[in-house]
Design a protein around this motif. Structure first.
Motif, PDB file in Angstrom:
ATOM      1  N   PHE A   1      -7.430   1.763  -9.551  1.00 17.27           N
ATOM      2  CA  PHE A   1      -6.700   2.996  -9.802  1.00 17.27           C
ATOM      3  C   PHE A   1      -7.692   4.148  -9.957  1.00 17.27           C
ATOM      4  O   PHE A   1      -8.745   3.984 -10.567  1.00 17.27           O
ATOM      5  CB  PHE A   1      -5.847   2.876 -11.073  1.00 17.27           C
ATOM      6  N   HIS A   2      -7.332   5.308  -9.411  1.00 18.60           N
ATOM      7  CA  HIS A   2      -8.117   6.527  -9.602  1.00 18.60           C
ATOM      8  C   HIS A   2      -7.444   7.323 -10.712  1.00 18.60           C
ATOM      9  O   HIS A   2      -6.298   7.759 -10.563  1.00 18.60           O
ATOM     10  CB  HIS A   2      -8.154   7.354  -8.323  1.00 18.60           C
ATOM     11  N   VAL A   3      -8.140   7.538 -11.819  1.00 17.90           N
ATOM     12  CA  VAL A   3      -7.541   8.175 -12.995  1.00 17.90           C
ATOM     13  C   VAL A   3      -8.328   9.434 -13.349  1.00 17.90           C
ATOM     14  O   VAL A   3      -9.539   9.384 -13.531  1.00 17.90           O
ATOM     15  CB  VAL A   3      -7.537   7.219 -14.203  1.00 17.90           C
TER      16      VAL A   3
ATOM     17  N   SER B   1      -1.130   5.165  -8.721  1.00 17.70           N
ATOM     18  CA  SER B   1      -1.052   4.442  -7.445  1.00 17.70           C
ATOM     19  C   SER B   1      -2.333   3.650  -7.216  1.00 17.70           C
ATOM     20  O   SER B   1      -3.435   4.200  -7.362  1.00 17.70           O
ATOM     21  CB  SER B   1      -0.869   5.419  -6.287  1.00 17.70           C
ATOM     22  N   PRO B   2      -2.237   2.382  -6.834  1.00 16.75           N
ATOM     23  CA  PRO B   2      -3.444   1.654  -6.431  1.00 16.75           C
ATOM     24  C   PRO B   2      -4.104   2.357  -5.248  1.00 16.75           C
ATOM     25  O   PRO B   2      -3.421   2.847  -4.342  1.00 16.75           O
ATOM     26  CB  PRO B   2      -2.918   0.268  -6.039  1.00 16.75           C
TER      27      PRO B   2
ATOM     28  N   ALA C   1       0.839  -1.191   0.000  1.00 15.17           N
ATOM     29  CA  ALA C   1       0.000   0.000   0.000  1.00 15.17           C
ATOM     30  C   ALA C   1       0.876   1.244   0.000  1.00 15.17           C
ATOM     31  O   ALA C   1       1.831   1.352   0.767  1.00 15.17           O
ATOM     32  CB  ALA C   1      -0.911  -0.008   1.230  1.00 15.17           C
ATOM     33  N   GLY C   2       0.537   2.191  -0.882  1.00 17.35           N
ATOM     34  CA  GLY C   2       1.304   3.420  -1.003  1.00 17.35           C
ATOM     35  C   GLY C   2       2.239   3.439  -2.189  1.00 17.35           C
ATOM     36  O   GLY C   2       2.727   4.505  -2.571  1.00 17.35           O
ATOM     37  N   GLN C   3       2.507   2.274  -2.783  1.00 17.35           N
ATOM     38  CA  GLN C   3       3.373   2.228  -3.957  1.00 17.35           C
ATOM     39  C   GLN C   3       2.606   2.651  -5.209  1.00 17.35           C
ATOM     40  O   GLN C   3       1.395   2.853  -5.185  1.00 17.35           O
ATOM     41  CB  GLN C   3       3.942   0.824  -4.146  1.00 17.35           C
ATOM     42  N   TYR C   4       3.331   2.786  -6.318  1.00 15.97           N
ATOM     43  CA  TYR C   4       2.714   3.138  -7.591  1.00 15.97           C
ATOM     44  C   TYR C   4       3.155   2.147  -8.663  1.00 15.97           C
ATOM     45  O   TYR C   4       4.152   1.425  -8.505  1.00 15.97           O
ATOM     46  CB  TYR C   4       3.074   4.570  -8.017  1.00 15.97           C
TER      47      TYR C   4
ATOM     48  N   LEU D   1      -5.516  11.165  -3.510  1.00 16.45           N
ATOM     49  CA  LEU D   1      -6.119  10.362  -2.439  1.00 16.45           C
ATOM     50  C   LEU D   1      -5.812   8.878  -2.603  1.00 16.45           C
ATOM     51  O   LEU D   1      -5.807   8.137  -1.612  1.00 16.45           O
ATOM     52  CB  LEU D   1      -7.642  10.585  -2.434  1.00 16.45           C
ATOM     53  N   ALA D   2      -5.560   8.411  -3.829  1.00 18.01           N
ATOM     54  CA  ALA D   2      -5.437   6.967  -4.078  1.00 18.01           C
ATOM     55  C   ALA D   2      -4.424   6.281  -3.157  1.00 18.01           C
ATOM     56  O   ALA D   2      -4.784   5.353  -2.426  1.00 18.01           O
ATOM     57  CB  ALA D   2      -5.098   6.709  -5.546  1.00 18.01           C
ATOM     58  N   PRO D   3      -3.138   6.663  -3.141  1.00 18.62           N
ATOM     59  CA  PRO D   3      -2.207   5.963  -2.261  1.00 18.62           C
ATOM     60  C   PRO D   3      -2.508   6.194  -0.794  1.00 18.62           C
ATOM     61  O   PRO D   3      -2.221   5.313   0.051  1.00 18.62           O
ATOM     62  CB  PRO D   3      -0.846   6.548  -2.652  1.00 18.62           C
ATOM     63  N   ILE D   4      -3.067   7.366  -0.446  1.00 17.68           N
ATOM     64  CA  ILE D   4      -3.426   7.628   0.949  1.00 17.68           C
ATOM     65  C   ILE D   4      -4.541   6.683   1.394  1.00 17.68           C
ATOM     66  O   ILE D   4      -4.505   6.126   2.497  1.00 17.68           O
ATOM     67  CB  ILE D   4      -3.865   9.099   1.116  1.00 17.68           C
TER      68      ILE D   4
END
Length: 414
Positions: free
Chosen positions: A243-245, A230-231, A211-214, A295-298
């Motif tokens: 993924f948020h795109v 980032s997932p 979690a937190g990687q891209y 927000l995605a990785p957070i």
């Protein structure tokens, strides 16, 4: 310079493929057995002096480099995207970064190791490096003009050889524990406001990440054009990633994922990267700051805290210019209702609406201090930079502030 896989906090070992994760988090790191300066001080000075000569002509030099590379070695053209503007810029920045690090062998090895592992997804082979070196030196010689000497050529040859050795070694070690690419089928698409989509994919092979990687993504509509996302979730039992795109104007990959992709389409993932992971935290209290789709990785980090039993108190701040741009706040508020250790605050800077008003750095100052927290920042570069400076002024030490590099992550090192 040769590499070994070392388990963090333990003796050298060779992990099984299913245990391997990239760059840091699940416990494996790729390190050099020995790190020695590749060049003498005099050779370093020669290289930097030659770069100072060609730098005003750098844009033309990179055009010339690719022209002679494809003329002399046409078989490599298919490895590159049709449009080369971004590729030329990346080459130049990578070259300048290497020159910047040439007298810092540990950082140079780390940077070149990242490059070597990342280049596997392009199909780069050891046999390609001599061709690139030949054309690079020919380009430098042409644009340095009379300033180019045999001594400078020898220094560049030695430097390039050291860089190529590191990249090849890192790629070879990486190839023993994981693939270069992961095909992944889109299994769900959800549109979350104007120009934003949540894209969920199912990799065809196990995809180990933290979690937190891209990850880098390439679509079938724009081959060889990679972008980093980032997932938005911690690792799931079913292996899917979301993924948020946001569709960026002129962005080929983001536009395709938001407006063209459909369930059943297959994309390719590159190896996960990045050090903005929960294991980087040493304090029990966390401050998480997100702007837009940052927000995605957070969100993934918050899920990871929950997976670990909520052993951290998490203060999350979400920011946007207007209420309409305030992305994902309802989802995070629902998570806060389920987890007593999570506090969520949302701020808007350019619109008068009920709630907190102000930029994220201003709001952080109001609710601080945060010097006893580990901080995770994600969002637009200007926001991250401003928040980092605000937190530093408030007493938060730099090593407790975690964020990913901007633009093309593999071309930056902490």
């Amino acid at each position: 310079m040769r590499f070994r896989i070392r388990r963090a906090g333990g003796a050298p070992e060779t992990p099984q493929p299913e245990e391997q994760t990239p760059a840091a988090p699940a416990g494996y790191t790729v390190e050099p057995e020995t790190v020695e300066a590749p060049l003498s001080d005099h050779e370093t000075a020669l290289i930097r002096a030659s770069v100072a000569v060609v730098e005003p002509l750098a844009a033309d030099m990179t055009v010339y480099f690719y022209a002679i590379l494809f003329a002399r070695y046409p078989e490599v053209r298919s490895m590159f995207p049709p449009g080369l503007d971004a590729q030329r810029d990346r080459l130049l920045r990578a070259l300048l970064r290497i020159v910047d690090l040439v007298d810092d062998p540990e950082k140079l090895v780390r940077f070149c190791g990242h490059l070597g592992r990342d280049h596997r997804k392009f199909g780069t082979l050891p046999a390609h490096f001599p061709a690139v070196g030949e054309c690079l030196l020919a380009s430098l010689a042409r644009y340095a003009g009379p300033a180019w000497t045999q001594e400078i050529a020898a220094a560049w040859t030695k430097a390039y050889g050291a860089v190529a050795d590191v990249m090849i070694s890192a790629a070879e070690e990486d190839a023993t524990v994981r693939p270069a690419l992961w095909p992944a089928t889109i299994v769900h698409l959800a549109h979350r406001g104007p120009g934003i989509a949540e894209v969920t994919v199912q990799p065809h092979m196990p995809y180990a990440y933290a979690a937190g990687q891209y990850a880098s993504i390439v679509t079938p509509w724009h081959p060889r054009q990679w972008r980093y996302y980032s997932p938005a979730n911690a690792p799931r039992e079913d292996g899917t990633l979301t993924f948020h795109v946001r569709a960026v104007p002129g962005g080929t990959v983001s536009q395709a994922l938001v407006h063209r992709a459909a369930v059943g389409d297959v994309v390719q993932l590159g190896a996960p990267m990045g050090d903005m992971v929960l294991d980087a935290a040493v304090h029990g209290d966390l401050l998480c700051v997100a702007g837009g789709t940052g927000l995605a990785p957070i969100r993934a980090l918050v899920e990871e805290v929950a997976r670990r039993g909520g052993r951290h108190q998490v203060s999350l701040f979400l920011g946007a210019r207007t209420g309409a741009e305030l992305y994902g706040v309802d989802d995070m508020l629902r998570m806060a209702q389920r987890h007593h250790w999570l506090t969520v605050r949302a701020a808007v800077s350019d619109e008068y609406i009920p709630g907190i008003r102000g930029s994220l750095p201003e709001v952080l100052t109001e609710y601080g201090p945060w010097y006893q927290h580990d901080v995770f920042l994600s969002g637009p570069a200007a926001m991250v930079t401003s928040a980092r400076e605000t937190l530093a002024l408030g007493g938060t030490s730099a090593d407790r502030i975690h964020y990913d590099p901007f633009d093309t992550p593999v071309l930056a090192t902490p």
